[in-house]
Design an enzyme around this catalytic site. Sequence first.
Site, short mmCIF file in Angstrom:
data_model
loop_
_atom_site.label_atom_id
_atom_site.label_comp_id
_atom_site.label_asym_id
_atom_site.label_seq_id
_atom_site.Cartn_x
_atom_site.Cartn_y
_atom_site.Cartn_z
N ARG A 93 -41.13 57.42 12.22
CA ARG A 93 -40.18 56.76 11.32
C ARG A 93 -40.64 55.33 11.10
NH1 ARG A 93 -33.97 56.02 12.86
NH2 ARG A 93 -34.75 54.48 14.33
N HIS A 129 -22.56 51.85 25.71
CA HIS A 129 -23.44 51.64 26.86
C HIS A 129 -23.15 52.68 27.95
CE1 HIS A 129 -26.03 49.36 29.39
NE2 HIS A 129 -25.19 49.60 30.36
N ASN A 147 -26.22 59.90 13.65
CA ASN A 147 -25.53 58.70 14.16
C ASN A 147 -25.10 57.82 12.99
OD1 ASN A 147 -26.50 59.72 16.58
ND2 ASN A 147 -28.22 58.30 16.68
N ASP A 148 -26.05 57.52 12.11
CA ASP A 148 -25.70 56.68 10.96
C ASP A 148 -24.94 57.46 9.90
OD1 ASP A 148 -26.39 53.96 11.39
OD2 ASP A 148 -28.48 54.60 11.51
N CYS A 193 -31.99 64.68 13.85
CA CYS A 193 -32.59 63.88 14.92
C CYS A 193 -31.61 62.88 15.52
CB CYS A 193 -33.85 63.18 14.44
SG CYS A 193 -33.52 61.93 13.17
N ARG A 246 -20.64 52.32 14.43
CA ARG A 246 -21.04 53.17 15.56
C ARG A 246 -20.99 52.42 16.89
NH1 ARG A 246 -27.44 54.29 14.29
NH2 ARG A 246 -27.72 54.59 16.50
N GLU A 280 -29.17 59.57 6.13
CA GLU A 280 -28.24 58.78 6.96
C GLU A 280 -27.12 58.20 6.11
OE1 GLU A 280 -30.56 56.72 10.42
OE2 GLU A 280 -31.51 56.13 8.55
N ARG A 340 -39.12 56.24 16.99
CA ARG A 340 -38.43 55.05 16.47
C ARG A 340 -39.37 53.85 16.61
NH1 ARG A 340 -33.56 57.63 19.13
NH2 ARG A 340 -31.83 57.53 17.65
C1 PEP Z 1 -29.45 58.25 13.41
O1 PEP Z 1 -28.91 57.36 12.75
O2 PEP Z 1 -28.90 59.34 13.69
C2 PEP Z 1 -30.81 58.05 13.93
C3 PEP Z 1 -31.47 59.03 14.51
O3 PEP Z 1 -31.32 56.79 13.83
P1 PEP Z 1 -30.92 55.59 14.84
O4 PEP Z 1 -30.00 56.15 15.89
O5 PEP Z 1 -32.19 55.07 15.39
O6 PEP Z 1 -30.24 54.63 13.90
MG MG Z 2 -30.12 55.70 12.06
#
Ligand code: PEP
Ligand code: MG
Length: 558
Positions: free
Chosen positions: A330, A192, A441-442, A489, A452, A418, A294
């Site tokens: 997406r 956050h 991120n994933d 992304c 995460r 991912e 998203r």
């Molecule tokens: C990611 O996982 O990097 C991604 C862009 O998707 P989200 O953050 O929405 O899971």
């Molecule tokens: Mg993701």
Amino acid sequence: MVTVATTLRGTPVVPGLAHAPALVARAGVDSDAVARFGTGDFADGDAALAAYDAAVDQVAGGFEAKAGVAHGAAAEVLTASAGLARDKGLRGAVAKAVRSDGDLLAAVHAAVDQFVSIFTGMGGLMAERATDLRDIERRLVARIVGVPEPGAPAPVAPSVLVAEDLAPADTAGLDPALVVALVTEKGGPTSHTAIIARQLAIPCVVGTAGVLDVGDGTPLLVDGVAGTVELDPDPERAEAAVAADRAAREAQASWTGTGATADGTSVKLLANVADGPSAASSADAPVEGVGLFRTELCFLNRTEEPGVDEQAAIYADVLRPFAGRYVVVRTLDAGSDKPITFATHEGEENPALGVRGLRLSFDNPGLLERQLDAVAAAAAETGTETWVMAPMVATVAEAASFAEAVRERGLKAGVMVEVPSSALLAERVLEVVDFLSIGTNDLTQYTMAADRMATDLAHLTDPWQPAVLHLVAMTARAGRAAGKPVGVCGEAAADPLLACVLVGLGIGSLSMAAAAVRAVGAQLGTVTDEACRAAADAALAASDPMAARDAVRVALAG
Ligand code: PEP
Ligand code: MG
């Protein structure tokens, strides 16, 4: 006399330099006041409950007042916290306990414990509300015993806010003129604290071990690129560094070009958007399109799946501002950290590894079919070039059947990378799709086996991890060989230094929050292809994220 500056290190999440005294957030309620209060000496349970109600009014009223001056996500989070503080179920649990033994503080603690374990058991976003509940408990206790609520103190002069981690109530309504940087001991790049710091564009370093031992008022030099926090720096040197950084940032802010390296290799810069309003505002940024829409974020509050026509209207609002450019839509990434009532499977043991993203269509193919129909209708209505990709794809077969469904509707089909399996098989996935988009991120979460959302694992949930970068490199190589676009992304694309590494690895497009585009574009314009390749080699060879950042800075300077 020679003074040796002490430098702490953490995970940098928002670039920039700041120099100001530390303002350390109080983590808890004054324990002497709590001890003096004891059981409160109430005449009876009803009197104790009346004291609880008064405390709830003060705490919830405080959240509501902050919500009134905050915007967007921050205002929503604060309103939700006010609702949680006033929750009737929580009051019922307090009433029951206090009527049985008269100890109000113990009753509040027991009731909050009970709700925390329910929320934690639900997992995902609900589990995160447990942090908010603990924050509410501390505030209620403070009000009941008659001392100030804990949390971030209101600064009166420019300060670096230092905390263990920051609750929504601490970060919402922060004035960037007075809080010039954020440093936390816990929290990861997607915490956050990081999200709010990014929104406010103030330098931020998370996961900084030892920062809570810094005394209030200690001068700090925070470097949101290097991830360093220098204690008691030489004031003249620190001020000069901050001034130079500010000048560089002002130059970045006026960047308007099309993304390219100094020697002219094109890098598409794209925006990540969530809905019509964010698409409309992102369309003014210097971007060639949207690299990630998203769609699930349009439905967080919906209990019923919207019909095809309604979905088409929602998607058209995102596509329309990008007519003449292109938008990558997406499909629903529901589940895990983004539960959607009408799609998510309830009660999974381990939702991040469960039925999320494309997997939701396995036993509910209609959900995907209807969404693709709606996207196709929106594309036809607006005339905007529309690409469609699926999240959480793990096999070539999944990619092939998704691509078939998308192409049947005349749209360009891709998948997100991912899950490490799809990076490892990128070459074969590219035989069945038109493009790939790496969700770092994933990909980081699944490569490093680190949640995460975990606040203690910032060093692992870091896209600079060499293992993650090796998977990015593999995917980019496969794209080059196939002659098909491969972009990034995830949050990694918004980090100007890491962007150079990604380009050096062969990535052709970077999609990020529109607010990050100018800094990334300006940075890319200062580096050659060769420097990017050297930076990529240095990052791949590094032993950990900190070493990777240091090596890349050296490679880009050389
Ligand atoms: C990611 O996982 O990097 C991604 C862009 O998707 P989200 O953050 O929405 O899971
Ligand atoms: Mg993701």
